[in-house]
Design a protein around this motif. Structure first.
Motif, PDB file in Angstrom:
ATOM      1  N   ASP A   1       0.838  -1.202   0.000  1.00 44.00           N
ATOM      2  CA  ASP A   1       0.000   0.000   0.000  1.00 44.00           C
ATOM      3  C   ASP A   1       0.873   1.252   0.000  1.00 44.00           C
ATOM      4  O   ASP A   1       0.700   2.171   0.809  1.00 44.00           O
ATOM      5  CB  ASP A   1      -0.933   0.013   1.221  1.00 44.00           C
ATOM      6  N   ALA A   2       1.839   1.262  -0.916  1.00 45.50           N
ATOM      7  CA  ALA A   2       2.827   2.349  -0.950  1.00 45.50           C
ATOM      8  C   ALA A   2       2.170   3.709  -1.152  1.00 45.50           C
ATOM      9  O   ALA A   2       2.715   4.739  -0.754  1.00 45.50           O
ATOM     10  CB  ALA A   2       3.841   2.087  -2.061  1.00 45.50           C
ATOM     11  N   ASP A   3       0.954   3.708  -1.762  1.00 47.60           N
ATOM     12  CA  ASP A   3       0.293   4.993  -2.002  1.00 47.60           C
ATOM     13  C   ASP A   3      -0.204   5.626  -0.701  1.00 47.60           C
ATOM     14  O   ASP A   3      -0.670   6.756  -0.695  1.00 47.60           O
ATOM     15  CB  ASP A   3      -0.874   4.812  -2.987  1.00 47.60           C
ATOM     16  N   ARG A   4      -0.109   4.895   0.411  1.00 51.98           N
ATOM     17  CA  ARG A   4      -0.537   5.457   1.702  1.00 51.98           C
ATOM     18  C   ARG A   4       0.577   6.214   2.416  1.00 51.98           C
ATOM     19  O   ARG A   4       0.367   6.745   3.490  1.00 51.98           O
ATOM     20  CB  ARG A   4      -0.990   4.333   2.647  1.00 51.98           C
ATOM     21  N   PHE A   5       1.794   6.170   1.849  1.00 46.94           N
ATOM     22  CA  PHE A   5       2.930   6.830   2.507  1.00 46.94           C
ATOM     23  C   PHE A   5       3.314   8.092   1.751  1.00 46.94           C
ATOM     24  O   PHE A   5       3.089   8.191   0.555  1.00 46.94           O
ATOM     25  CB  PHE A   5       4.152   5.903   2.521  1.00 46.94           C
ATOM     26  N   GLY A   6       3.937   9.019   2.452  1.00 47.62           N
ATOM     27  CA  GLY A   6       4.475  10.213   1.789  1.00 47.62           C
ATOM     28  C   GLY A   6       5.816   9.903   1.143  1.00 47.62           C
ATOM     29  O   GLY A   6       6.452   8.896   1.461  1.00 47.62           O
ATOM     30  N   ILE A   7       6.258  10.805   0.276  1.00 44.14           N
ATOM     31  CA  ILE A   7       7.537  10.603  -0.429  1.00 44.14           C
ATOM     32  C   ILE A   7       8.703  10.449   0.544  1.00 44.14           C
ATOM     33  O   ILE A   7       9.524   9.548   0.430  1.00 44.14           O
ATOM     34  CB  ILE A   7       7.808  11.789  -1.388  1.00 44.14           C
ATOM     35  N   ALA A   8       8.769  11.347   1.542  1.00 45.75           N
ATOM     36  CA  ALA A   8       9.922  11.328   2.458  1.00 45.75           C
ATOM     37  C   ALA A   8       9.969   9.995   3.203  1.00 45.75           C
ATOM     38  O   ALA A   8      11.033   9.403   3.388  1.00 45.75           O
ATOM     39  CB  ALA A   8       9.829  12.489   3.434  1.00 45.75           C
ATOM     40  N   GLN A   9       8.797   9.526   3.609  1.00 44.95           N
ATOM     41  CA  GLN A   9       8.750   8.282   4.377  1.00 44.95           C
ATOM     42  C   GLN A   9       9.139   7.084   3.507  1.00 44.95           C
ATOM     43  O   GLN A   9       9.903   6.216   3.931  1.00 44.95           O
ATOM     44  CB  GLN A   9       7.336   8.103   4.926  1.00 44.95           C
TER      45      GLN A   9
END
Length: 707
Positions: free
Chosen positions: A578-586
């Motif tokens: 679910d990578a779309d649930r994280f921000g870029i920096a994270q």
């Protein structure tokens, strides 16, 4: 007569204006406007150019556009599924169009026949004619100007754009005789081709041409940025004047011995940064430096060199990390880097003693703790690494010379200040703040404006670049688990990261527990899998981490607790579900957990939705450069608030943008240094001093310097 200052405008309540009775005054107060300064700094959100306005005849189906029209008729009906539908027929000299509003019954009252309105939206063809559904509506009244400003309107407060325009126009007219005071030196305005403030305020609200509002915006945005930079630079210079630093006797011998004992060459960026830090340490005032380095850029080596410089001058050094796991990891790593390093000791028969590195967290108890505390107090501990346990009252240092803070955004400034306050004899230790979250240069200048910034922008040799792939949808996900099995077969290890601990109905997101059970019995059956999340007791966390580190587990399923600082060189695959649930920096931080050894590493970003595009995920696939990603992140997210929420309400950037105004930020920063260095108390710039005092409360200044 003196020109009008911002303070003068702030002292005139809005009810002094024509047409602002008790009801309108209450409405304005609802949207944060209580005085004339609030009013004239409420800027239009767009401008309608009547001279080349799109007419209905010029609309292109499917494209967003703005049209100026007159309401011809309005009807309302309720559909079968109980939704309301308001149909409005509008026209201009060139044609007619239908506008339809769903579930906005109040539009029937708002849009009366004969009303002039601006519509912003997408027109589509419907039954042979044009139709717009749910466009943005601006009631512009019968304004005759060539360019009509459109202000933010509040349905709730019942204020519309032509009322705002009227009050602002009146305010500016009443200022015209005396003129608006301009605090920015004329030479500076000339150098950067900026118009004066009075002209800018007029042109942003009442431009003759669209190009005029652009130059007005540039000037007013510069004012906002200059004020922020002035606060930061004044504070920085004041600290430099008032705080006495520690005397560091630097021969560089310790650092040279340390760097030449490393099994690899330092990068140019590391050498440059160490030189910048040594220059700071030699200066009479305390160092305040931010060290930005991407994941794996070699910040630890720079931190160790900085701490050794303190030890060489017979002082102590402390490194503060945000978690016990990270502190322990730093302690193990740094002790290993410093094996065999000795310190001159006059009381010792052989003239030297081994350098002493100790760990202090809440897990260090009993006799061990007593021993470390005694060593800090008598000076026999040279370097201490710990968590916020370092700032407890019982901790006394013999002579604390350097403080290194890792992952600064996880510490309050109060904690940083408490550690600085542990110094002896009224001198302030030098401070190095490290972060692996790359911040765009312009944002760093604004957010960390009171710190000097060093950047590690090269990776050390031998770090293998990480290849990132996007697995979009269940079909591609099966390939991900095959790769995990292949890598484990080749003797490597993998991480699997999930966004939540428990299953939540609302967010259909792979939870750690559920993913662990599924992988154990299905996709990764037969592999040794561990589970790590924030709700486990700390002993269990430690045990799991230790088993993974020592290679007794093949796969670690975890939540983002592993985001910071878990270091296992044998791990070569990172799967983020679910990578779309994280921000870029994270995502970038998580990806940096692999690629730490000599083996090629892969990061898989898994999403469920078979979507066409995902700019965040695509950015990570395209680059591993954290600074480039930070710029993309700023583009995608927009900028947040710079100041605290406890402001006087006026101090945030209304026009300036960290994204769009990079060049202006640089100009403002340089200008602030020039002004403050020539005139530290702003005695020759009374207008500017008055404005800073008016606009920034003390809490803002604190917050700005602390963020």
């Amino acid at each position: 007569m003196n020109a009008i200052r911002l303070r003068d405008l702030a002292e005139i309540p809005v009810e002094r204006l024509r047409g602002v009775g008790p009801k309108k005054q209450a409405s304005l107060e609802q949207v944060g406007i209580v005085n004339v300064l609030d009013l004239v700094t409420t800027y239009p959100r767009r401008w309608v150019d009547r001279t080349n306005e799109a007419r209905i005849a010029d609309l292109v189906p499917g494209e967003e556009a703005l049209v100026l029209v007159t309401v011809r008729s309005v009807t309302k009906r309720v559909t079968r599924n109980r939704r309301t539908m308001v149909n409005v027929n509008v026209g201009d000299g060139s044609g007619r169009m239908e506008v339809v509003f769903f579930n906005q019954p109040w539009r029937e009252r708002q849009l009366t026949e004969g009303l002039q309105i601006a519509l912003f939206g997408k027109a589509d063809t419907y039954r042979g004619g044009l139709q717009m559904s749910n466009p943005v509506v601006d009631l512009i009244g019968d304004q005759t100007g060539r360019i009509v400003p459109i202000y933010p309107q509040s349905e709730k407060a019942q204020i519309n754009t032509w009322e705002m325009a009227g009050w602002i126009g009146e305010s500016l007219r009443r200022c015209a005789d005396r003129g608006i005071a301009d605090p920015v030196p004329v030479a500076l305005l000339r150098e950067h081709a900026m118009i004066d403030r009075g002209r800018a305020l007029h042109d942003i609200h009442l431009p003759e041409q669209i190009s005029h509002k652009e130059r007005a915006r540039r000037r007013l945005a510069f004012d906002e940025l200059l004020r922020v930079q002035m606060v930061l630079v004044l504070r920085k210079r004041r600290m430099e004047r008032e705080q006495r630093g520690i005397d560091h006797r630097l021969t560089g011998e310790f650092v040279d011995r340390f760097t030449s004992s490393l099994p690899y060459e330092l990068t140019d960026a590391q050498r440059r940064t160490i030189a910048e830090i040594e220059a700071d340490l030699a200066a009479p005032h305390p160092m305040h430096r931010l060290l930005q380095g991407d994941v794996g850029a070699g910040k630890t080596v720079v931190a160790v060199a900085t701490m050794l410089s303190a030890v060489e001058g017979r002082h102590q050094a402390a490194l503060m990390a945000p978690t016990e796991v990270l502190a322990e990891q730093h302690a193990t790593g740094i002790a290993a880097l410093l094996t065999g390093v000795t310190v001159p000791d006059p009381g010792n028969l052989f003239g030297d003693r081994p350098l002493r590195v100790e760990l202090l967290t809440n897990r260090v108890t009993g006799a061990d703790r007593k021993d470390v505390l005694a060593g800090l107090a008598d000076g026999s501990v040279d370097i201490v690494i710990g968590t916020h346990a370092l700032i407890q009252d019982k901790v006394e240092f013999s002579s604390l010379g350097v403080v290194v803070v890792d992952e600064q955004h996880r510490f309050g400034v109060e904690q940083r200040a408490a550690l600085r306050g542990k110094s002896a004899g009224g001198r302030t230790p030098d401070m190095l703040v490290m972060t692996a979250t790359p911040i765009p240069r312009t944002a760093a200048m604004t957010v960390y404006g009171d710190l000097d910034v060093s950047v590690l922008d090269e990776l050390p040799p031998g770090r293998t670049p990480i290849v990132t792939h996007w697995a979009n949808g269940p079909l591609m996900e099966t390939g991900v688990w095959q790769e995990v099995r292949d890598e484990v077969k080749a003797g490597r290890q993998a991480y699997v990261v999930c966004p939540l601990i428990d299953e939540s109905e609302k967010l259909e997101v792979a939870s750690a527990q559920e993913t662990f059970d599924r992988l154990l019995h299905d996709e990764l059956r037969g592999l040794r899998i561990g589970l790590l999340h924030g709700r486990l007791p700390s002993q269990e966390k430690e045990l799991t981490m230790e088993l993974f580190r020592s290679g007794q587990l093949d796969v670690l399923v975890a939540t983002t607790v592993i985001e910071v600082g878990v270091d296992v060189p044998n791990a070569t695959v990172m799967v983020i579900l679910d990578a779309d649930r994280f921000g870029i920096a994270q995502l970038h931080q998580l990806r940096g957990r692999v690629g730490r050894g000599e083996h090629a590493s892969t990061c898989w970003l898994v999403t469920q939705h078979n979507e066409e595009s995902n700019p965040r995920v695509e950015a990570l696939v395209a680059t591993t450069d954290g600074f480039a990603l930070a710029e993309v992140d700023l583009e995608l997210r927009g900028e947040g608030t710079l100041m605290s929420t406890a402001q006087k309400g006026r101090s945030d950037l209304k026009l300036a943008s960290l994204r769009r105004d990079r060049a202006l930020i640089e100009i403002a920063r340089t200008a602030a240094f020039e002004i403050v260095d020539a005139d530290p108390d702003l005695a020759d710039h009374p207008l500017l001093a008055d404005e800073l005092d008016l606009i920034f409360s003390d809490r803002d200044e604190e917050f700005l310097a602390k963020s």
